[in-house]
Design an enzyme around this catalytic site. Structure first.
Site, PDB file in Angstrom:
ATOM      1  N   TYR A  53       0.845  -1.190   0.000  1.00 27.30           N
ATOM      2  CA  TYR A  53       0.000   0.000   0.000  1.00 27.30           C
ATOM      3  C   TYR A  53       0.883   1.243   0.000  1.00 27.30           C
ATOM      4  O   TYR A  53       1.391   1.680   1.037  1.00 27.30           O
ATOM      5  CB  TYR A  53      -0.931   0.010   1.215  1.00 27.30           C
ATOM      6  CG  TYR A  53      -1.914  -1.144   1.268  1.00 27.30           C
ATOM      7  CD1 TYR A  53      -2.152  -1.953   0.164  1.00 27.30           C
ATOM      8  CD2 TYR A  53      -2.612  -1.430   2.438  1.00 27.30           C
ATOM      9  CE1 TYR A  53      -3.051  -3.013   0.221  1.00 27.30           C
ATOM     10  CE2 TYR A  53      -3.522  -2.473   2.507  1.00 27.30           C
ATOM     11  CZ  TYR A  53      -3.721  -3.263   1.396  1.00 27.30           C
ATOM     12  OH  TYR A  53      -4.620  -4.305   1.464  1.00 27.30           O
ATOM     13  N   HIS A 126      -0.283 -12.504   1.509  1.00 27.36           N
ATOM     14  CA  HIS A 126      -0.989 -11.548   0.660  1.00 27.36           C
ATOM     15  C   HIS A 126      -1.116 -12.056  -0.778  1.00 27.36           C
ATOM     16  O   HIS A 126      -0.111 -12.205  -1.475  1.00 27.36           O
ATOM     17  CB  HIS A 126      -0.228 -10.222   0.686  1.00 27.36           C
ATOM     18  CG  HIS A 126      -1.008  -9.054   0.202  1.00 27.36           C
ATOM     19  ND1 HIS A 126      -0.466  -7.779   0.106  1.00 27.36           N
ATOM     20  CD2 HIS A 126      -2.299  -8.934  -0.220  1.00 27.36           C
ATOM     21  CE1 HIS A 126      -1.377  -6.942  -0.340  1.00 27.36           C
ATOM     22  NE2 HIS A 126      -2.488  -7.625  -0.554  1.00 27.36           N
TER      23      HIS A 126
END
Length: 311
Positions: A53, A126
């Site tokens: 992010y 992830h």
């Protein structure tokens, strides 16, 4: 339902921090600080982040801004499996997969440095959709050791598709999963196998993407749907859903946020927010009464599976 493996309770609402990392548009440091202060004012203490992010920016902002916002004991989840490789000048470079134990540890150590913490509550692997062999050989054993060492409290998988996620839950002992975009008013994919399996095995469930990348927050032609420009059919369905909610004086975001909790396996919903106003609006929507009659009406129109309203 079996007892949860998760050794702590998840708050009902959390903040997803991809927007604080600049997803779709930049967010200033001041806006990020105000966003976290608004979360504190609403009593929100769960924050989900990831190295990807904003190439570490979201994690770094949490590390800098949580305590000044008045949040001193947050529940934090971050992710591993992708390593950040900066350029020689220190600017953001490429992001590469690394499911080795060395890579998982390096990812977590970097995250802890950015977050300014000695440990995190949850480490999600992830988007490991295409890497079952690597997960089996190295990544899952690595996170088990990290949990044993106290660097994380819980093992999770964070993914956008439920079929492979369910396969991981079936094969491994998984404390918690984060499923994004696949359990919403417009997408019921997770109901097929993932949610019943999590209920059976005692795996906690966090649902992200309840607005399907913004469409259910504001069904406009400029909205995104599953990270892409919205197709006409999805836009029409979202607008029909909004019309039905309006008949009961319920804002569409209220129904979208509260929908996942119709399934008993769901513990928490994380909402991506890029401003204090979004935090305040989403928290209000989460509290807005949704009458049973509306859920029944939405079920009749195909937005809510009827099985969620029985039993």
């Amino acid at each position: 339902m079996t007892t949860h493996r998760l050794p702590f309770s998840l708050p009902r609402l959390g903040i997803g921090t991809a927007p604080l990392g600049g997803l779709f548009e930049e967010v200033t440091e001041e806006a990020a600080a105000a966003t976290l202060k608004a979360a504190a004012d609403e009593g929100i203490t769960y924050f989900d982040t990831a190295p990807r992010y904003g190439h570490g920016q979201a994690e770094s902002r949490l590390g800098r801004l949580l305590a000044p916002a008045g949040i001193t004991d947050p529940v934090l989840s971050t992710k591993a499996g992708w390593l950040l490789r900066p350029r020689p000048d220190g600017s953001p470079g490429e992001v590469v997969t690394d499911w080795t134990e060395r890579g998982i540890r390096a990812s977590l150590e970097s995250s802890l440095t950015r977050l300014g913490r000695d440990s995190v509550d949850i480490l999600y692997l992830h988007d490991p959709d295409d890497y079952p062999d690597e997960i089996r050989r190295t990544a899952y054993p690595a996170v088990r050791r990290l949990r044993d060492e106290g660097l994380i409290r819980a093992i999770g998988f964070g993914m956008n598709h439920s079929t492979q996620l369910a396969a991981y839950v079936d094969e491994f002992e998984v404390d918690v999963v984060l499923i994004a975009g696949r359990f919403s008013l417009l997408d019921h994919e997770a109901l097929g196998s993932l949610l019943p399996l999590c209920a059976k095995k005692g795996t906690a469930v966090v649902v992200g993407g309840v607005f399907n990348t913004g469409l259910l927050a504001d069904p406009s032609p400029d909205a995104m749907f599953h990270y892409r420009p919205v197709p006409a059919e999805a836009l029409e369905r979202a607008r029909r859903c909004r019309e039905l909610c309006a008949e009961y004086d319920v804002p569409l975001p209220a129904a979208a946020i509260q929908f996942p909790f119709l399934h008993p396996a769901v513990d928490s919903v994380v909402l991506g927010c890029r401003s204090a106003a979004e935090v305040t609006a989403n928290a209000a929507a989460a509290r807005h009464p949704v009458p049973d009659a509306l859920w029944q009406r939405l079920a009749g129109a195909g937005f809510v599976p009827r099985e969620l309203l029985t039993g």
